[in-house]
Structures are given as C-alpha cells and as structure tokens.
Design a protein around this motif. Structure first.
Motif, mmCIF file in Angstrom:
data_model
loop_
_atom_site.group_PDB
_atom_site.id
_atom_site.type_symbol
_atom_site.label_atom_id
_atom_site.label_comp_id
_atom_site.label_asym_id
_atom_site.label_seq_id
_atom_site.Cartn_x
_atom_site.Cartn_y
_atom_site.Cartn_z
ATOM 1 N N LEU A 137 0.834 -1.220 0.150
ATOM 2 C CA LEU A 137 -0.152 -0.093 -0.090
ATOM 3 C C LEU A 137 0.869 1.214 -0.002
ATOM 4 C CD1 LEU A 137 -2.780 -1.189 2.444
ATOM 5 C CD2 LEU A 137 -3.114 -0.570 0.004
ATOM 6 N N ALA A 138 2.085 1.040 0.614
ATOM 7 C CA ALA A 138 3.103 2.397 0.484
ATOM 8 C C ALA A 138 3.453 2.772 -0.878
ATOM 9 C CB ALA A 138 4.045 2.085 1.522
ATOM 10 N N VAL A 139 3.713 1.808 -1.391
ATOM 11 C CA VAL A 139 4.241 1.845 -2.878
ATOM 12 C C VAL A 139 3.184 2.436 -3.868
ATOM 13 C CG1 VAL A 139 4.856 0.697 -4.906
ATOM 14 C CG2 VAL A 139 6.020 -0.114 -2.783
ATOM 15 N N ALA A 140 1.832 1.832 -3.438
ATOM 16 C CA ALA A 140 0.776 2.272 -4.310
ATOM 17 C C ALA A 140 0.534 3.809 -3.931
ATOM 18 C CB ALA A 140 -0.591 1.491 -4.053
ATOM 19 N N VAL A 141 0.465 4.267 -2.838
ATOM 20 C CA VAL A 141 0.181 5.690 -2.180
ATOM 21 C C VAL A 141 1.279 6.540 -2.947
ATOM 22 C CG1 VAL A 141 0.402 7.070 -0.379
ATOM 23 C CG2 VAL A 141 -1.013 5.077 -0.236
ATOM 24 N N LEU A 142 2.685 6.211 -2.797
ATOM 25 C CA LEU A 142 3.640 7.294 -3.395
ATOM 26 C C LEU A 142 3.851 7.239 -5.009
ATOM 27 C CD1 LEU A 142 6.560 6.036 -1.005
ATOM 28 C CD2 LEU A 142 5.296 8.356 -0.971
ATOM 29 N N ALA A 143 3.355 5.927 -5.525
ATOM 30 C CA ALA A 143 3.179 5.886 -7.049
ATOM 31 C C ALA A 143 2.434 6.827 -7.705
ATOM 32 C CB ALA A 143 3.049 4.387 -7.336
#
Length: 508
Positions: A458-464
């Motif tokens: 989810l962190a990758v999704a939020v930053l991407a």
C-alpha cells in the motif's frame, strides 16, 4: 477473453466460485481454507489486469461488453461492460481483496473458512456492481453484497456488533428501496432496464428531480453524506479489520459511483437544479465532519469520520461540472481506497497486540515498533494531503475545479488540509511519539513479514499515485469528458431553468 471466458464474467464469478469452495471446506482444515482463499484472491486480481492493459483509451463506449437474455418477459438482460470510470474500481476491489485475505491470515482463528469466503464472495458481487449495465442486474448485485458484510460485522465484530450490523443493513436497505422504485418508473417510461437507454430518455424537470432524489436516498447513504452518515462510525468501530478496510476502500465508493452512472446522466437537468443542495452537503461533510474527527478518542472512529470528510470532496468534485473537478474526485476515490485501507490495517496491527483502539492506551510506539511507525506516519501524512502522496492529487484537482466556480467553495474545501492535518497528526503524536506509554506498549513487537508485505504494498501504491498519477487519469479522461458532454445537454429544453448560468461554461 481469458481462460476461454469473457473477462467481466470471470472477475465477477471467479472469486464467488472460490468463496463457495472455501466455504465448503468448513472448519475442518483452516490451513487449506486460508491457502484456497489466497489463491482465489490472487487469481481474481490477475483476471482484472487485462481489463487495464487491453483498455482502449480513445473509446467512449462500454468495453469488454457481454449481453445475454436473462428474464426476457421483462426485457432484463445479463449485460456487463466497463468504461474509464468503472474499470479502475474493479481493479481496486480485487487488489484490496488480496490484501484483506493476507491481513486476516493469523488474526482470524475461528470460523476461518466462513470469514475468507465472505470476502471473496463480496468482492465478486462488488465487481458486479461496477460492471452491470442492466438496472435489475445492478440492483441484485447492489443488495446481495450487503449480506456478506452484514455477516462479517455481526459474526467477527466487536462487543456491539449486532447493533452495528443491523444499523448498517437497515440504512443501506431502506435507501435502496426508493432506488428500485425509480428503476421501475424508468422501465415503464422506456420499456427497458438498459442503463445506457435510460441515459437517453427524455424526462421533464419535475421527473428528473424526483428521480434524482430517489436515487440520492440510496447513493448518499452509501457514500455516506451528511446527515445520513451515522451508521458508518458504528460499523467501522465494531467491524473486524478486514471489514473496515473493505467498507472504507470499496463500499463507500459504490455510492459515489452511483451518482456518475445514474444520477448525473439520467437526470442532468435535475442535477443542475440541485447543484447548490449537493455542494452544501458536501462542504458540510468536509468542514463539520473534519471538526468531529478532531475530538475522537477511538482511532477507528477518527479514521471513519475522516473518510466521511474525504468523501465530501468526491461529491463536491462531481457537482462542479468540470473535467478537472470530476477527475479529481475519481482520483480521490482511488487514493482514499489505498490510504483509508492502510490506516485501518495499521490500527488493526496495534489492536492485535494491545486489544485496544483508544488513543490514550498508546504512546511511544515508535520506540518499540520503528518499522511500523514509519508506515503509520507515511499513511497519516497521505491522509493529511501531503504533496507527493496520492492524498494530495485528488484534493488539489478538486480545489482547482472549485475555485473556477466559486472562491468560497474552494476556501471551505481547502480547510480539510488544516483539519485533516490536525486530527491525523495529533493522533500520530499521541500514539507513535514520546515516551513509552505503558507496559502494553513496552511489550509490543514490530511488524512481521506478512504485515510488512501488506503495508509495504500500500505504501508503494500511495507514493506511486502521488508522484505519477497519469496511469490513472488517462484511463478516465475520455469517459469523464463524454459524461460531462452528456450532462450539458438539456433533456427538457426551454422548460428547464438551471440556477447556475456558469454550469455549461465550466465544460469549456
């Protein structure tokens, strides 16, 4: 086609099939139930990927369409299709379902098969809502998805789970009955339950306003909009972590999606006539509910009120009748799915260790769980609308659209950047930082590899999404412009009186 089956049918019925299979394993073998649920969730998500990779960005029509007769005597069909608005939410639903299954891997120890099956079946039904192009088919999926969520809250929820589940069910069911009445009226006018045909149906202003209000009763409850929001905090607080994640990430989006698929295109003149009403309710949600969140002592309740405030941005963006406002609202919906899901998962991680959601029972968590604290702070910043996170993109676009219509709309909407930071970061300060609060915090252990996988994804999704939102916005762009062009055309001619003379100008 995938595996010899139409794609949309596959993404609807594959998770339901696996859900039934998991349910049939019973409690005899929880290990097998978990792995079967995981395989089903992953395969279901994999089946949605071609919807994105093969999507035609230039097409204004429904894609991957399927049509089969169902109840021929009433001209009811099994009709599916997606456009640039709905396809992203099917991806979000299937993606979230994988994370929910992983998150509940060790937390759920009783009735494991039933728990996993409920989420798989619910995911398939929600995909059906986003793909349905027949009014009765939409209604069947819309109502059916309430049953597994009702069971998730009522069986695996907290101390007041029965009260919360019944309140959730009654609110959403009663609102949906008026929606069914409006569907029947549209069928009698058109002779069809085809949603696309309803978009072309000429209706007087009075008819449109009444239909809009009937649909509003269903969609506003689901968003939820103020003042029909009171079921959500109770449902979130009592629901298990997975239930809260699906409620926030997906179910709230269904109401907002209903406005785009039904209210705006079927009743464009009624939508314009009631613009002031909708914007007022949206701004109350943004400002007032943000202040309500500020005084919460329960972390799940705080995040629940935060969700209501952020969804106010969504309905505000829709009724600005501008491309940037509507696209910003859609981006906000997807972003909120990532961020709110992550926030509830973070609370779930702490609850599994301390068995408390009260802010006062924590303090100094970063001293014992530094890796978890890093994720929690990141998601909290995103929830506050920090630039370079997904939480900023949608809010910025909606504010940009609002300021072109009315400065005060933008001013009040932008207040969420202050209130959101206040209630979210104040919670972080009291929970994460400072000295270790008590013995319970002293014995907390940092996140496991399974929890790291879920939160890290989810962190990758939020930053991407925050750094490069184009893969999301380019999919919805043509469909949004087509919807706005449709809404700008009056269905009742000179008899209509739109209160905002600038409404059409905003399309330029």
């Amino acid at each position: 086609m995938l595996l010899g089956m139409p794609l949309l049918s596959l993404v609807i019925w594959l998770p339901i099939f696996f859900g039934v299979a998991v349910l049939l394993t019973g409690d005899r073998n929880p290990f097998a139930a978990r792995w079967m649920a995981f395989i089903g969730a992953v395969l279901s998500f994999a089946a949605t990927i071609p919807l994105y990779t093969q999507f035609n960005l230039a097409s204004v029509g429904m894609q991957f369409a399927e049509m089969r007769p169902w109840i021929e005597s009433f001209n009811i069909n099994y009709h599916l299709g997606v456009d640039g608005i709905s396809v992203l939410f099917i991806l979000l639903t299937s993606f979230t379902n994988v994370l929910v299954v992983i998150a509940g891997w060790k937390v759920i120890e009783k009735n494991v098969a039933q728990y996993m099956a409920a989420f798989l079946i619910m995911a398939g039904l929600m995909n059906g809502v986003f793909a349905a192009l027949d009014g009765i088919l939409f209604y069947v999926f819309w109502e059916a998805m309430l049953i597994p969520m009702f069971l998730v809250i009522g069986v695996w929820g907290g101390a007041r789970r029965v009260y919360a589940s019944i309140k959730f069910f009654l609110y959403t069911l009663l609102g949906s009955l008026l929606m069914l009445v409006s569907f029947i009226y549209l069928y009698l006018k058109s002779g069809s339950f085809e949603i696309v045909q309803w978009h072309l149906l000429p209706l007087s202003l009075k008819e449109q306003i009444l239909i809009f209000l009937a649909l509003f009763s269903a969609f506003a409850v689901k968003v939820p909009m103020w003042p029909v929001h009171t079921w959500l905090p109770d449902a979130h607080v009592e629901a298990p972590t997975g239930g809260s994640v699906v409620l926030a990430a997906i179910m709230l989006k269904l109401g907002a999606y209903g406005f785009l698929r039904f209210s705006l295109p079927i009743a464009p003149d009624g939508s314009h006539a009631l613009t002031g009403f909708m914007i007022t309710l949206s701004l109350i949600a943004v400002v007032y509910i943000g202040l309500v969140a500020l005084v919460q002592t329960d972390m799940k309740k705080l995040i629940a009120y935060s969700s209501i405030s952020h969804m106010g941005f969504v309905t505000l963006g829709f009724f600005l009748f501008s491309a940037i406002g509507m696209e910003g609202a859609l981006v906000q919906m997807i972003s909120h799915g990532f961020i709110s899901g992550a926030m509830f998962l973070c609370v779930g991680v702490m609850y599994d260790r301390v068995h408390s959601r009260n802010i006062s029972d924590y303090g100094g968590v970063a001293n014992k769980m530094p890796m978890f604290a890093a994720f929690f702070v990141l998601f909290s910043m995103a929830n506050s609308g920090l630039p370079a996170t997904s939480g900023f993109v949608g809010e910025f676009m909606v504010i940009m659209g609002a300021i072109k219509v009315n400065f005060w709309y933008a001013f009040l909407a932008a207040s969420t950047l202050i209130f959101g930071a206040a209630y979210t970061l104040w919670m972080v300060k009291r929970v994460v930082f400072g000295a270790v609060g008590n013995d319970h915090v002293e014995h907390m252990k940092d996140i496991s590899a399974r929890e790291f996988l879920v939160l890290g994804t989810l962190a990758v999704a939020v930053l991407a999404m925050g750094l490069y939102p184009k893969p999301f916005t380019e999919v919805m762009h043509v469909s949004v412009n087509n919807l706005l062009a449709h809404v700008s055309v009056s269905k009742c001619g000179a008899d209509c009186a739109w209160p905002s003379a600038s409404s059409k100008d905003e399309l330029k």
